[in-house]
Scaffold this active site. Structure first.
Site, PDB file in Angstrom:
ATOM      1  N   ARG A 197     -41.896 -30.376  19.754  1.00 16.63           N
ATOM      2  CA  ARG A 197     -43.128 -31.371  19.482  1.00 16.63           C
ATOM      3  C   ARG A 197     -42.792 -32.526  18.687  1.00 16.63           C
ATOM      4  O   ARG A 197     -43.283 -33.721  18.984  1.00 16.63           O
ATOM      5  CB  ARG A 197     -44.075 -30.422  18.796  1.00 16.63           C
ATOM      6  CG  ARG A 197     -44.916 -29.536  19.390  1.00 16.63           C
ATOM      7  CD  ARG A 197     -45.975 -30.014  20.480  1.00 16.63           C
ATOM      8  NE  ARG A 197     -46.780 -28.916  21.036  1.00 16.63           N
ATOM      9  CZ  ARG A 197     -47.965 -28.353  20.568  1.00 16.63           C
ATOM     10  NH1 ARG A 197     -48.231 -28.931  19.472  1.00 16.63           N
ATOM     11  NH2 ARG A 197     -48.625 -27.413  21.328  1.00 16.63           N
ATOM     12  N   ASP A 233     -62.318 -35.072  13.715  1.00 18.36           N
ATOM     13  CA  ASP A 233     -61.046 -34.492  14.209  1.00 18.36           C
ATOM     14  C   ASP A 233     -60.132 -34.995  13.249  1.00 18.36           C
ATOM     15  O   ASP A 233     -59.985 -36.056  12.844  1.00 18.36           O
ATOM     16  CB  ASP A 233     -60.895 -34.505  15.669  1.00 18.36           C
ATOM     17  CG  ASP A 233     -59.585 -33.533  16.158  1.00 18.36           C
ATOM     18  OD1 ASP A 233     -60.319 -32.808  16.565  1.00 18.36           O
ATOM     19  OD2 ASP A 233     -58.653 -33.827  15.844  1.00 18.36           O
TER      20      ASP A 233
END
Length: 291
Positions: A32, A141
């Site tokens: 990632r 978020d």
């Protein structure tokens, strides 16, 4: 990535996002974060760790956290939480909030918008029953990148096919090239805001219904308990919380407890323990001012 770099990054992500990575997630972290190194022209993980230690670049710090954020979502995901909204929560609210004619809903891990837009479609389908009501649908978020996508309301063919009934797609979406955009009226119903659940969120005000789904699974028990406690503080006394299918409050906190009449719903633990049956659901509540 060395073990020292891994431990630093694991601690950094825990502090910044609540993400609790186990030792075997070494490869996940590498896969990632290597694109982040390439994006910012860093020589490798040692260079990345050096930047984070010095807090030298806010853009790099945000990119690291967002790279590790899981944004898997789709319309009407797991279906049950939306059936409960249609069959239980909305009818209760219409009855008990008739005097106020106000309903506040919070999607606490909105990702790219499919969850709040699913609720917006259900509210639109309620039609005349909500005439004259003030309905606030707040969606938050951690990732600013997915929030920008959510605000656009633009989805590809695969995304609109995942969970979205075709009749709702045809009714509430328009085709834009090879993509589909949700109607402006529904986009206007949702107030998207960036928010890290580890940070204070009392400024959001009090909510009648909270969807906090598929985010607690990434936190350790202490963090889960803290987030759930603070959500309970923002919940109307007769409000409801919906968690992900693999999430629960049992063994974590007593501030919220399962609603024994409706599987998948959680309400104030103290109210249920004191005999919630004595008080009908969704009684009008005094609210904090929304700043």
């Amino acid at each position: 990535m060395t073990d020292i770099e891994f431990e630093f990054l694991r601690g950094y992500l825990k502090q910044r996002s609540g993400l609790a990575l186990t030792a075997e997630k070494h490869y996940l972290l590498e896969s990632r974060l290597m694109p982040v190194c390439r994006r910012f022209k860093l020589s490798g993980f040692s260079d990345l760790v050096g930047c984070l230690r010095l807090s030298r670049d806010g853009a790099i710090e945000r990119a690291v956290v967002e790279a590790m954020t899981t944004n898997e979502t789709f319309f009407f995901r797991d279906r049950t939480p939306f059936d409960l909204f249609r069959d239980v929560l909305l009818p209760q609210a219409l009855a008990a909030r008739a005097g106020q004619r106000r309903l506040r809903i919070w999607c606490a891990a909105a990702s790219s918008g499919q969850e709040p837009y699913s609720l917006a479609m259900m509210l639109a389908e309620a039609g005349p029953r909500l005439a004259g009501w003030r309905v606030e649908l707040v969606a938050t978020d951690l990732s600013t990148e997915v929030l920008e996508k959510a605000k656009l309301g633009l989805y590809n063919q695969f995304e609109v096919q995942r969970g979205l009934p075709v009749q709702l797609m045809l009714k509430h979406f328009e085709q834009v090239g090879e993509q589909w955009r949700i109607a402006q009226s529904l986009r206007d119903m949702v107030d998207f805001r960036p928010l890290n659940l580890l940070h204070p969120f009392e400024q959001l005000g009090t909510f009648d219904i909270v969807y906090c789904r598929n985010v607690l699974i990434y936190f350790d028990t202490v963090t889960k308990a803290d987030v759930l406690r603070r959500i309970a503080e923002q919940l109307a006394p007769d409000g409801a919380v919906l968690l992900g299918a693999a999430e629960t409050v049992i063994g974590i906190t007593d501030t919220l407890a399962p609603d024994t009449d409706n599987r998948g719903l959680y309400r104030h633990g103290r109210a249920l323990a004191a005999g919630a049956a004595a008080a009908p659901a969704f009684q009008p509540a005094v609210r904090r001012a929304v700043r």
